[in-house]
Design a protein around this motif. Sequence first.
Motif, short mmCIF file in Angstrom:
data_model
loop_
_atom_site.label_atom_id
_atom_site.label_comp_id
_atom_site.label_asym_id
_atom_site.label_seq_id
_atom_site.Cartn_x
_atom_site.Cartn_y
_atom_site.Cartn_z
N ASN A 172 9.73 6.76 -8.15
CA ASN A 172 10.20 6.02 -7.00
C ASN A 172 9.61 4.62 -7.02
O ASN A 172 8.55 4.37 -7.61
CB ASN A 172 9.89 6.74 -5.67
N VAL A 173 10.31 3.68 -6.41
CA VAL A 173 9.94 2.27 -6.44
C VAL A 173 8.58 2.03 -5.79
O VAL A 173 7.78 1.22 -6.28
CB VAL A 173 11.03 1.43 -5.72
N ILE A 174 8.29 2.73 -4.73
CA ILE A 174 7.04 2.51 -3.99
C ILE A 174 5.84 2.87 -4.86
O ILE A 174 4.84 2.13 -4.91
CB ILE A 174 7.04 3.32 -2.68
N GLN A 175 5.90 3.99 -5.56
CA GLN A 175 4.81 4.39 -6.44
C GLN A 175 4.70 3.43 -7.63
O GLN A 175 3.60 3.07 -8.06
CB GLN A 175 5.03 5.81 -6.94
N TYR A 176 5.83 3.03 -8.17
CA TYR A 176 5.85 2.09 -9.30
C TYR A 176 5.17 0.79 -8.91
O TYR A 176 4.36 0.23 -9.67
CB TYR A 176 7.31 1.85 -9.68
N ALA A 177 5.48 0.28 -7.72
CA ALA A 177 4.85 -0.95 -7.24
C ALA A 177 3.35 -0.76 -7.04
O ALA A 177 2.56 -1.68 -7.30
CB ALA A 177 5.50 -1.38 -5.93
N ALA A 178 2.94 0.44 -6.62
CA ALA A 178 1.51 0.73 -6.47
C ALA A 178 0.81 0.70 -7.83
O ALA A 178 -0.34 0.28 -7.95
CB ALA A 178 1.32 2.09 -5.80
N TYR A 179 1.51 1.16 -8.88
CA TYR A 179 0.97 1.06 -10.25
C TYR A 179 0.75 -0.41 -10.59
O TYR A 179 -0.30 -0.79 -11.14
CB TYR A 179 1.97 1.64 -11.26
N MET A 180 1.73 -1.25 -10.29
CA MET A 180 1.61 -2.68 -10.58
C MET A 180 0.40 -3.28 -9.88
O MET A 180 -0.35 -4.06 -10.48
CB MET A 180 2.88 -3.41 -10.14
N GLU A 181 0.21 -2.92 -8.64
CA GLU A 181 -0.91 -3.47 -7.87
C GLU A 181 -2.25 -2.99 -8.44
O GLU A 181 -3.23 -3.75 -8.46
CB GLU A 181 -0.79 -3.06 -6.40
N VAL A 197 -2.94 -2.36 -11.59
CA VAL A 197 -3.19 -3.17 -12.78
C VAL A 197 -3.51 -4.61 -12.39
O VAL A 197 -4.38 -5.26 -12.98
CB VAL A 197 -1.98 -3.14 -13.74
N ALA A 198 -2.83 -5.12 -11.36
CA ALA A 198 -3.03 -6.50 -10.92
C ALA A 198 -4.44 -6.75 -10.39
O ALA A 198 -4.94 -7.87 -10.44
CB ALA A 198 -2.00 -6.85 -9.85
N LYS A 199 -5.07 -5.71 -9.89
CA LYS A 199 -6.46 -5.86 -9.40
C LYS A 199 -7.42 -6.13 -10.54
O LYS A 199 -8.50 -6.70 -10.34
CB LYS A 199 -6.87 -4.62 -8.62
N LYS A 200 -7.05 -5.71 -11.74
CA LYS A 200 -7.91 -5.96 -12.91
C LYS A 200 -7.42 -7.15 -13.73
O LYS A 200 -8.22 -7.95 -14.21
CB LYS A 200 -7.96 -4.71 -13.80
N TYR A 201 -6.11 -7.24 -13.89
CA TYR A 201 -5.52 -8.33 -14.68
C TYR A 201 -4.57 -9.10 -13.76
O TYR A 201 -3.49 -8.61 -13.43
CB TYR A 201 -4.74 -7.78 -15.87
N TYR A 257 2.96 -6.61 -1.43
CA TYR A 257 1.56 -6.93 -1.71
C TYR A 257 1.25 -8.42 -1.63
O TYR A 257 0.07 -8.81 -1.58
CB TYR A 257 1.17 -6.39 -3.10
N GLN A 258 2.28 -9.25 -1.61
CA GLN A 258 2.11 -10.69 -1.44
C GLN A 258 1.02 -11.24 -2.37
O GLN A 258 0.08 -11.90 -1.93
CB GLN A 258 1.77 -11.03 0.02
N ASN A 259 1.16 -10.96 -3.65
CA ASN A 259 0.18 -11.40 -4.63
C ASN A 259 0.26 -12.92 -4.79
O ASN A 259 1.27 -13.44 -5.28
CB ASN A 259 0.44 -10.71 -5.98
N PRO A 260 -0.77 -13.66 -4.41
CA PRO A 260 -0.71 -15.14 -4.45
C PRO A 260 -0.69 -15.72 -5.86
O PRO A 260 -0.39 -16.90 -6.04
CB PRO A 260 -1.97 -15.55 -3.70
N SER A 261 -1.02 -14.90 -6.86
CA SER A 261 -1.07 -15.41 -8.24
C SER A 261 0.31 -15.46 -8.89
O SER A 261 0.50 -16.11 -9.92
CB SER A 261 -2.01 -14.54 -9.10
N ILE A 262 1.29 -14.76 -8.30
CA ILE A 262 2.63 -14.70 -8.91
C ILE A 262 3.35 -16.03 -8.72
O ILE A 262 3.59 -16.47 -7.59
CB ILE A 262 3.47 -13.56 -8.30
#
Length: 282
Positions: free
Chosen positions: A124-133, A135-139, A161-166
């Motif tokens: 599901n998209v929600i879990q997939y996005a959680a995976y991205m976040e 990894v994003a916390k480390k890289y 997640y409003q990642n400011p680095s994107i």
Amino acid sequence: MKQFLFFITTKSYGIYINLLCFISPKKATLLAYSLFSQPRKGKLNSSKLPSFLAEAKKETFEKNKQSFQTYRWEGDEKIIFLVHGWQSNSARWRKLIPHLQETGHTIIAIDAPAHGLSGGKEFNVIQYAAYMETVAKKYTPNYIIGHSIGGKTSLYYQATYQNPSIEKIVLLGAPADFKIIFENYIKLLSLNSRMVQLLHQHYWDYFQIKVEHFSAKHFVSSIKAKGFVIHDVEDKIVLYKEGEKITNHWKASVLETTKGLGHSLQNKEVYKKIVAFLSDAN
């Protein structure tokens, strides 16, 4: 013959689920949802990985007691996330990665839930996005490239997640509205109105979302990153109008139209345009 058997099988499932929903609504709902969310292909064998994945630096993460796989090609401090689609895996990026390496940036591909070497049975998209976040916390990623439902996930990720680095997001054949995917599934199995209501309720109980609100027009309103939407007019899996919908609502995006490439969009000229978009300082 294969199409005929697929038609008979799906319609048989639909008839069974339609009957079951009057006898045991909960079982019918779980069965219908599992058929919708469990991929039938897209896994990888760790002992038989494509050479470019075998040579990458592999790292396993964990989220909500579920392990998932990433592949990393080292470069400079700029980082590109690759987010594949339904019933696929990170192997789909084989032809694109050599072009991305020309940028000199670090590249990280993520295997989706229940895909590639990642664990689980449900996607599901929600879990997939959680995976991205996770990894994003480390890289810390600067760019995201998502194909098909991976593109939809990329939009949901950034909106949530409003990642400011994107800085930039590339979407390849991405759907705008989850409602269309949902309705196609309903039509495929010929599910009755009671079963449709049960599935709508399941999404609300499980994810606290309404199917009709799980749309790009709601996601992109809060996304400041620049977008490059690539869609083929002959895409039979995700229709071209989906790409138009996304760019109509995402003012910081542009739509690149192709013809004859279908849903995969595996093409050298497409790769060059992606690299040019990522490399453009504007």
